[in-house]
Enzyme design. Sequence first.
Site, mmCIF file in Angstrom:
data_model
loop_
_atom_site.group_PDB
_atom_site.id
_atom_site.type_symbol
_atom_site.label_atom_id
_atom_site.label_comp_id
_atom_site.label_asym_id
_atom_site.label_seq_id
_atom_site.Cartn_x
_atom_site.Cartn_y
_atom_site.Cartn_z
ATOM 1 N N ASP A 80 -22.028 -32.833 -4.614
ATOM 2 C CA ASP A 80 -22.128 -34.200 -4.121
ATOM 3 C C ASP A 80 -22.884 -34.300 -2.812
ATOM 4 O OD1 ASP A 80 -19.962 -32.859 -2.640
ATOM 5 O OD2 ASP A 80 -19.614 -34.821 -1.736
ATOM 6 N N ASP A 114 -22.642 -20.955 0.016
ATOM 7 C CA ASP A 114 -23.559 -21.397 1.057
ATOM 8 C C ASP A 114 -23.399 -20.435 2.241
ATOM 9 O OD1 ASP A 114 -25.358 -23.183 2.267
ATOM 10 O OD2 ASP A 114 -23.744 -24.384 3.118
ATOM 11 N N GLU A 148 -16.740 -21.445 -8.653
ATOM 12 C CA GLU A 148 -17.216 -22.246 -7.520
ATOM 13 C C GLU A 148 -18.599 -22.811 -7.830
ATOM 14 O OE1 GLU A 148 -16.762 -24.127 -5.249
ATOM 15 O OE2 GLU A 148 -16.583 -23.166 -3.300
ATOM 16 N N ASP A 149 -18.906 -23.940 -7.199
ATOM 17 C CA ASP A 149 -20.217 -24.548 -7.438
ATOM 18 C C ASP A 149 -21.340 -23.780 -6.735
ATOM 19 O OD1 ASP A 149 -19.310 -25.313 -4.897
ATOM 20 O OD2 ASP A 149 -19.721 -27.441 -5.136
ATOM 21 N N ARG A 175 -22.294 -36.370 -8.328
ATOM 22 C CA ARG A 175 -21.715 -35.228 -9.050
ATOM 23 C C ARG A 175 -21.999 -35.277 -10.545
ATOM 24 N NH1 ARG A 175 -18.077 -32.665 -5.444
ATOM 25 N NH2 ARG A 175 -16.971 -34.043 -4.026
ATOM 26 N N LYS A 203 -27.052 -19.724 -2.140
ATOM 27 C CA LYS A 203 -28.095 -19.932 -1.118
ATOM 28 C C LYS A 203 -28.034 -18.747 -0.176
ATOM 29 C CE LYS A 203 -28.061 -24.959 -0.370
ATOM 30 N NZ LYS A 203 -27.512 -25.966 0.578
ATOM 31 N N PHE A 241 -30.811 -29.134 0.556
ATOM 32 C CA PHE A 241 -29.568 -29.799 0.186
ATOM 33 C C PHE A 241 -29.672 -30.309 -1.240
ATOM 34 C CE2 PHE A 241 -26.014 -32.572 -0.172
ATOM 35 C CZ PHE A 241 -25.042 -31.898 0.564
HETATM 36 P P1 IMP Z 1 -19.443 -22.333 2.379
HETATM 37 O O1 IMP Z 1 -20.005 -21.257 1.467
HETATM 38 O O2 IMP Z 1 -18.140 -21.945 2.992
HETATM 39 O O3 IMP Z 1 -20.445 -22.744 3.415
HETATM 40 O O4 IMP Z 1 -19.077 -23.636 1.563
HETATM 41 C C1 IMP Z 1 -19.669 -23.953 0.381
HETATM 42 C C2 IMP Z 1 -19.302 -25.380 0.041
HETATM 43 O O5 IMP Z 1 -20.163 -26.289 0.730
HETATM 44 C C3 IMP Z 1 -19.539 -25.614 -1.448
HETATM 45 O O6 IMP Z 1 -18.391 -25.447 -2.211
HETATM 46 C C4 IMP Z 1 -20.064 -27.029 -1.492
HETATM 47 O O7 IMP Z 1 -18.982 -27.923 -1.675
HETATM 48 C C5 IMP Z 1 -20.673 -27.293 -0.136
HETATM 49 N N1 IMP Z 1 -22.163 -27.196 -0.170
HETATM 50 C C6 IMP Z 1 -22.931 -26.216 0.316
HETATM 51 N N2 IMP Z 1 -24.242 -26.437 0.122
HETATM 52 C C7 IMP Z 1 -24.308 -27.626 -0.544
HETATM 53 C C8 IMP Z 1 -25.420 -28.413 -1.048
HETATM 54 O O8 IMP Z 1 -26.605 -28.074 -0.946
HETATM 55 N N3 IMP Z 1 -25.070 -29.574 -1.669
HETATM 56 C C9 IMP Z 1 -23.775 -29.984 -1.819
HETATM 57 N N4 IMP Z 1 -22.729 -29.294 -1.372
HETATM 58 C C10 IMP Z 1 -22.986 -28.117 -0.733
HETATM 59 MG MG MG Z 2 -18.224 -29.912 -1.711
#
Ligand code: IMP
Ligand code: MG
Length: 179
Positions: free
Chosen positions: A159, A103, A99-100, A165, A131, A152
């Site tokens: 993206d 969050d 995963e990237d 990206r 994060k 962000f």
């Molecule tokens: P979460 O952990 O369920 O909130 O989702 C994480 C997803 O939100 C990641 O896979 C990203 O695609 C997107 N995301 C969260 N923070 C950022 C950011 O700072 N920049 C770009 N995409 C983000």
């Molecule tokens: Mg995304």
Amino acid sequence: MKNEAVEKILITKEEIEKRIDELASKINRDYEGKEVLCVGILKGSVIFLADIVRKLDVTVSMDFMIVSSYGESTETSGQLNIKKDLSTDIKGKHVLIIEDIIDSGITLSKLVEILKEREPASVEICALLNKPERRLAHVDAKYIGFEIPNEFIIGYGLDYAEKYRELPYVGVLKREIYE
Ligand code: IMP
Ligand code: MG
């Protein structure tokens, strides 16, 4: 070099490369003699996945998913929306989710639950970025590249409105772009 949408570069290309080498060494040790199925979460993970798999010397296969969590991002109880599922059966396999960024953690915590129901041999997470300040759902990620502040960010797969990206570094998006 720096894209005009970038406020500042948070993690350079060189720092990413070095950290990927370290993560890959750890994965190679942990999965020695095993086969690993790398599951990339589209689209944010593609660049990270492409770079890290080329540093692995264990037997690798790859599959991809498109997932998102329903409703408000603050809703921890909702369902996971699977837009594209795996094309392979993971029963008995060692799954490594790539995963990237983690969050809120909502997407990954639910995804791990769903994948575990399919009886893989193991499920672990490898995320480039984390994060921790934003966390709403508990996620156990074995491999994490960098802890970053609550800003962000874009680049290296991440993206804003499907753009940026391709940037080779991780940068903070200028506020004027999204405000
Ligand atoms: P979460 O952990 O369920 O909130 O989702 C994480 C997803 O939100 C990641 O896979 C990203 O695609 C997107 N995301 C969260 N923070 C950022 C950011 O700072 N920049 C770009 N995409 C983000
Ligand atoms: Mg995304």
